[in-house]
Design an enzyme around this catalytic site. Sequence first.
Site, PDB file in Angstrom:
ATOM      1  N   HIS A   1      -3.597  -5.713  10.804  1.00 57.46           N
ATOM      2  CA  HIS A   1      -4.498  -6.757  10.288  1.00 57.46           C
ATOM      3  C   HIS A   1      -4.359  -8.076  11.048  1.00 57.46           C
ATOM      4  O   HIS A   1      -4.027  -9.099  10.436  1.00 57.46           O
ATOM      5  CB  HIS A   1      -4.199  -7.046   8.813  1.00 57.46           C
ATOM      6  CG  HIS A   1      -4.236  -5.873   7.898  1.00 57.46           C
ATOM      7  ND1 HIS A   1      -3.618  -5.854   6.664  1.00 57.46           N
ATOM      8  CD2 HIS A   1      -4.843  -4.649   8.010  1.00 57.46           C
ATOM      9  CE1 HIS A   1      -3.817  -4.692   6.069  1.00 57.46           C
ATOM     10  NE2 HIS A   1      -4.550  -3.935   6.869  1.00 57.46           N
TER      11      HIS A   1
ATOM     12  N   GLU B   1       0.869  -1.183   0.000  1.00 60.31           N
ATOM     13  CA  GLU B   1       0.000   0.000   0.000  1.00 60.31           C
ATOM     14  C   GLU B   1       0.906   1.234   0.000  1.00 60.31           C
ATOM     15  O   GLU B   1       1.806   1.346   0.837  1.00 60.31           O
ATOM     16  CB  GLU B   1      -0.879  -0.035   1.259  1.00 60.31           C
ATOM     17  CG  GLU B   1      -1.550   1.280   1.596  1.00 60.31           C
ATOM     18  CD  GLU B   1      -2.241   1.231   2.972  1.00 60.31           C
ATOM     19  OE1 GLU B   1      -2.594   0.127   3.450  1.00 60.31           O
ATOM     20  OE2 GLU B   1      -2.401   2.308   3.561  1.00 60.31           O
TER      21      GLU B   1
ATOM     22  N   ASN C   1      -5.454  -6.108   2.269  1.00 56.78           N
ATOM     23  CA  ASN C   1      -6.168  -5.554   3.433  1.00 56.78           C
ATOM     24  C   ASN C   1      -7.479  -6.339   3.596  1.00 56.78           C
ATOM     25  O   ASN C   1      -8.172  -6.598   2.613  1.00 56.78           O
ATOM     26  CB  ASN C   1      -6.470  -4.070   3.205  1.00 56.78           C
ATOM     27  CG  ASN C   1      -5.264  -3.337   2.657  1.00 56.78           C
ATOM     28  OD1 ASN C   1      -4.689  -3.742   1.659  1.00 56.78           O
ATOM     29  ND2 ASN C   1      -4.870  -2.286   3.305  1.00 56.78           N
TER      30      ASN C   1
END
Length: 530
Positions: A470, A387, A508
């Site tokens: 996460h 990301e 994600n």
Amino acid sequence: MNRKEFIQTGSLGVAALFFLGSSSLFGNTPHPGNQNRENKTIILQKDTVIIGSGYGGSVAALRLCEKNIPVTLLEMGLNWEKSGEKFSTMINPGHSAAWLKSKTIAPFFNLFSLEKFTGALDRLDFEHIKIWLGRGVGGGSLVNGGMAVTPKKEYFREIFPTLDTEKFYSTYFPLANKELKTNVASEEFLEDCDFYKFTRVGEEEAKKAGFKTVCVPNVYDFKYMEKEYKNEVPRSALAGEVIYGNNHGKNSLDKTYLKKASDTGNLEILDLHQVNYITQNPDKTYSLDVSVINTKGEEIQHKIINTKKLILSAGTMGSNELLLKSNAKTQFPIDENVGKEWGNNGNFMTGRNWVKAFSGGTGFQQSTIPVGGIDHWEDEKKPFFVEIAPLPMGMNVATSLYLMVNKLKKFGDVKYDLKTDKLQLNWNESHTEHMKDNAKYFLRTMNKANGGTRSHLLFDNGFGADVCYHPLGGIVLGKATDNFGRLNGHENFYVVDGSLIPGTIGVNPFITITALAEYCMEEILEKDFS
Ligand code: FAE
């Protein structure tokens, strides 16, 4: 980059109310947080209770409520919308910045003191890893970056070999994206907007280094953001709001699933209700020991909530903790697989300095909402997804921040220690070594092509092996539960959240958590609530 090349969806009753002395139900068992409990205990009967209002809990709430099933949703965090409190910005942190901490808990630069408050962002600190979580009605959706990424089909198939992959990509992923209001920013806006210079620079440099870039969908309403840019509406993403909550623009769960569930009239949301542990009664019903807290985190009321059906959606860490703790305290029956196959989804943070330093850097102002990624997942030796993350410091830092998602080489596991009343995580540097190798390779390749250096001031000399946004697993689908989230050994107990995913999903995770919840609830409603 070719902006058409998106990561695609598909491709890649209250019955009775009694007042008792607090010792009447559990003898003289002291409450973990309050040894001198003088207040009264309220005992409530409910038919169906959900613990936790994140993605899993919100999907469960909507699907039950729309079938006319009354639901009580217990959430330890604040109902921000109802409270009248505002979310704060990253450079001016206030009440929402941290869950009962006296200092900020961002991944770096924690220079700000805070008044203790039931804030929206929490951090659990273990020896080798720090785990960030959302707290409040809406769970992680309040504080996350909104990146709505459908996993690669082949990886999903590998992680969940017993599920019908085709059905997930034709039904549950599209449904999750629709309900969560996933959208993409227009090419023109991204090309034009000063606040996305960090993405344009990140993509340009990645391409120069030979990496493939992708445009990442988000649940932040980009039409709203375009109006922010033109100063037609109050700014949020363009005003430094994200990990302490967004006051506008973001379609968090309170505006999607939970709003729809509330509109049915069947949803009762009890915020600032922290479930301490669960007991299974001889008649197979469940009793929840609950502390009602104030915004300083002090218990102001004690409740025992009895229920026939219980859905545990307290997030990966919360659900693991409740099952393991309840087992240790009340002999609550759990499967031997509970706590196993935990992982950080391969999270690894890193950064580069002097990015385009002599031609304007990454920009003075940055949107807090990420829209760009680097897809290196197909590489056989070093697979990863990156990301291109914002670093909205209110100045031109000429630094690129990256959140890498790697594969796992081995799982960690979660245990509960009754003596210290704390979760223990078996997770150390041996779990993240290969992720560091990937980060070194990524930085080397980027720097060789573009110049720049590793950001030694960020994290541990530029490597954030201990940063986890996460957490996944521990109550894995088909292992600790059946193939639909029914906890093994129970008839009316369901787990519906990130803990069902065995430690990794390659991107994600909230789209996957939502899709899994939709799939589980479809079966549970049909078979167990008919
Ligand atoms: P979650 O959303 O964590 O909800 C659990 C809820 O249960 C919380 O509201 C808790 O307060 C509540 N709870 C826990 N224990 C108790 C208890 N004992 N009693 C009562 N309530 C309790 O669970 N994911 C993405 O896909 N895209 C992103 O861009 C992204 N960015 C992120 C950025 C940050 C800073 C963070 C922290 C996370 C990010 N994530 C992102 C991860 C994502 O938010 C997370 O995977 C989901 O929120 C997990 O959903 P669950 O339903 O499992």
